[in-house]
Design a protein around this motif. Structure first.
Motif, PDB file in Angstrom:
ATOM      1  N   LYS A   3      45.809  41.730  42.674  1.00  0.00           N
ATOM      2  CA  LYS A   3      45.266  41.816  44.032  1.00  0.00           C
ATOM      3  C   LYS A   3      43.746  41.659  43.978  1.00  0.00           C
ATOM      4  N   VAL A   5      39.927  41.072  46.066  1.00  0.00           N
ATOM      5  CA  VAL A   5      39.095  41.138  47.268  1.00  0.00           C
ATOM      6  C   VAL A   5      37.844  40.293  47.037  1.00  0.00           C
ATOM      7  N   ARG A  18      39.101  31.751  48.357  1.00  0.00           N
ATOM      8  CA  ARG A  18      40.395  32.248  48.846  1.00  0.00           C
ATOM      9  C   ARG A  18      41.489  31.206  48.643  1.00  0.00           C
ATOM     10  N   GLY A  31      41.979  40.934  50.785  1.00  0.00           N
ATOM     11  CA  GLY A  31      40.928  41.270  51.738  1.00  0.00           C
ATOM     12  C   GLY A  31      39.651  40.515  51.461  1.00  0.00           C
ATOM     13  N   GLU A  32      38.783  40.475  52.479  1.00  0.00           N
ATOM     14  CA  GLU A  32      37.472  39.827  52.379  1.00  0.00           C
ATOM     15  C   GLU A  32      36.442  40.674  53.098  1.00  0.00           C
ATOM     16  N   ALA A  39      32.665  45.842  52.439  1.00  0.00           N
ATOM     17  CA  ALA A  39      33.450  45.813  51.203  1.00  0.00           C
ATOM     18  C   ALA A  39      34.028  47.190  50.884  1.00  0.00           C
ATOM     19  N   VAL A  42      37.035  47.661  53.083  1.00  0.00           N
ATOM     20  CA  VAL A  42      38.147  46.778  52.721  1.00  0.00           C
ATOM     21  C   VAL A  42      38.809  47.248  51.421  1.00  0.00           C
ATOM     22  N   VAL A  43      38.014  47.623  50.445  1.00  0.00           N
ATOM     23  CA  VAL A  43      38.565  48.083  49.165  1.00  0.00           C
ATOM     24  C   VAL A  43      39.354  49.379  49.351  1.00  0.00           C
ATOM     25  N   THR A  46      42.718  48.290  50.949  1.00  0.00           N
ATOM     26  CA  THR A  46      43.624  47.354  50.268  1.00  0.00           C
ATOM     27  C   THR A  46      43.910  47.703  48.811  1.00  0.00           C
ATOM     28  N   PRO A  48      42.477  46.882  45.738  1.00  0.00           N
ATOM     29  CA  PRO A  48      42.628  45.696  44.877  1.00  0.00           C
ATOM     30  C   PRO A  48      42.514  46.047  43.394  1.00  0.00           C
ATOM     31  N   VAL A  51      37.597  42.872  42.225  1.00  0.00           N
ATOM     32  CA  VAL A  51      36.703  42.528  43.339  1.00  0.00           C
ATOM     33  C   VAL A  51      35.689  41.513  42.840  1.00  0.00           C
TER      34      VAL A  51
END
Length: 211
Positions: A3, A5, A18, A31-32, A39, A42-43, A46, A48, A51
């Protein structure tokens, strides 16, 4: 599935990465974000594995965001994105705990290999460039801490090879060991020296005059 980001303030650059990452059967862009503060959100949402973090961004830069992320338990692997190879900010990020750096103009296949390498922990991405970076920015050496003395002779041999950027398979071939044995040695070395990953081993070696 790895996963990933993406964090970069340039939407067009993120779109290209992406598309590249999403084309791989073992990777997923979850995620972005366009700046460091976004960030963090998002982290957290999600979770990940890896990153890709731009260094220079508005609102919150990549260095600050990386420091915040690495305070968290089970932090992701963070790869810094930069436009030039001797970037002091990239060196500082790795010293903070980032897992490596990549040039933004890296070949697509190299970027994909770097994501897999960081996720697996089997070697240091851009090993020669990472060593050059710390050779350039490590001004003075620190005393060798006592925990280095706890390494066995074999572990010191493996440490020296890993500090040069050799992968598990390269060390195994050189030392006539299995990759599984090398992996076990590396894990013990990192544990004894209280280091997060292999790139921190390289940093440790340069900072203490062991490179």
């Amino acid at each position: 599935m790895i996963k990933v980001v993406l964090v970069d303030d340039q939407a067009l650059f993120r779109a290209g990465i992406r598309m590249l990452v999403a084309s791989q059967p073992d990777m997923d862009v979850v995620g972005e974000a366009g700046d460091g503060r976004e960030a963090l959100e998002v982290v957290a949402r999600t979770r990940p594995d890896v990153v890709l973090m731009d260094i220079r961004m508005p609102v919150m830069d990549g260095l600050t965001a990386t420091a915040e992320l690495l305070k968290q338990p089970a932090a992701p692997r963070i790869v810094m994105l930069t436009t030039f190879d001797l970037d002091e900010a990239a060196a500082r990020a790795i010293q903070q705990g980032a897992s490596g750096f990549l040039l933004k103009d890296a070949d697509p296949e190299f970027l994909l290999a770097a994501i897999r390498t960081v996720d697996s922990g089997s070697s240091v991405i851009a090993a020669a460039a990472t060593r050059d970076l710390f050779a350039h920015f490590t001004a003075e050496t620190k005393p060798v801490p006592p925990q280095y003395g706890e390494l066995t002779d074999r572990e010191r041999e493996i440490f020296a090879l890993a500090a040069r950027g050799l992968s598990n398979s390269e060390i195994a071939a050189r030392e006539f060991l299995s990759e599984a044995t090398v992996k076990t040695h590396i894990s013990r070395i990192l544990q004894k020296l209280m280091l997060r990953d292999r790139v921190q081993l390289v940093v440790f070696a340069f900072e203490h005059g062991l490179a």
